[in-house]
Design a protein around this motif. Sequence first.
Motif, mmCIF file in Angstrom:
data_model
loop_
_atom_site.group_PDB
_atom_site.id
_atom_site.type_symbol
_atom_site.label_atom_id
_atom_site.label_comp_id
_atom_site.label_asym_id
_atom_site.label_seq_id
_atom_site.Cartn_x
_atom_site.Cartn_y
_atom_site.Cartn_z
ATOM 1 N N GLN A 103 39.719 103.497 -23.426
ATOM 2 C CA GLN A 103 40.725 104.479 -23.825
ATOM 3 C C GLN A 103 40.347 105.890 -23.381
ATOM 4 O O GLN A 103 41.203 106.773 -23.327
ATOM 5 C CB GLN A 103 40.927 104.457 -25.341
ATOM 6 N N ALA A 104 39.076 106.107 -23.019
ATOM 7 C CA ALA A 104 38.646 107.420 -22.547
ATOM 8 C C ALA A 104 39.213 107.740 -21.168
ATOM 9 O O ALA A 104 39.239 108.899 -20.755
ATOM 10 C CB ALA A 104 37.121 107.505 -22.506
ATOM 11 N N THR A 106 42.342 106.688 -20.212
ATOM 12 C CA THR A 106 43.793 106.566 -20.237
ATOM 13 C C THR A 106 44.441 107.938 -20.272
ATOM 14 O O THR A 106 43.776 108.956 -20.396
ATOM 15 C CB THR A 106 44.245 105.765 -21.466
ATOM 16 N N ARG A 231 39.182 111.086 -24.360
ATOM 17 C CA ARG A 231 39.591 111.256 -22.965
ATOM 18 C C ARG A 231 39.171 112.616 -22.429
ATOM 19 O O ARG A 231 38.709 112.722 -21.287
ATOM 20 C CB ARG A 231 41.118 111.092 -22.844
#
Length: 250
Positions: A103-104, A106, A231
């Motif tokens: 998820q980092a 995305t 992110r």
Amino acid sequence: MKRYELNEAQWAKIAALLPGKANDPGRTGSDNRLFVNGCLWVLRSGAHWCDLPERYGRWKTVHRRFSRWCHSGVWERVFDTLTADRDNTYLMLDSTIVRAHQQAATGKGGPKDQALGRSRGGLTTKVHMLADTLGRPLRFRITAGQAHDITAAADLLKGQKAKAVLADKAYDSNDLRELIAGMKAEAVIPSKRNRKVFIPHDKAAYKHRNQIERCFGRMKHFRRFATRYDRRASHFTGFVHLAAAMIWLR
């Protein structure tokens, strides 16, 4: 006091360092302690912001405020103030690889310019750290995971003073040794195998280098440091400085 929260002594050390005091312009941060405790809960647990317990307020409000403090450098300033009582007999350099959760990477723009890169561990970020004699963190630089350890060394040592600088073989370079000599400090760095003429180092002093490795171990008890879920590099860096501040508050 709930789990992960600041005790009275810890809060007393940082309360005056946070924005929102009565003599500050703008809104008064009457809930600063509750807000910081909420951020610590996320840092220690590694949970999603949306799972933040209701006692800390609306998660979107807490996350938005955390983001503002990251961009304005509040967490870093608090950390820098706490490091004033340092022991500069030895300075130590090291780095650690932090695995980045999927998820980092995305969102719009993906991993571009967010200190994310590919290394043996997959998608990773590297945290470069300077520590004092007791292994307490003094300064950080965040890079993509594939960056060499030595790339951040000069920046970490800029303006520092010490009797000796301790680092492992990855930091064995003539340029860094000259920089350390310019600090009037001793370079306690083992020579690489490919060095034609080995440079001796103080083996007794080098034994102290385990302090910085133990510091990384303590910091990885904070799950948002051990694994990168953020992110934005600024948000991850904010968590790094908050975790480091907790090392100094122990």
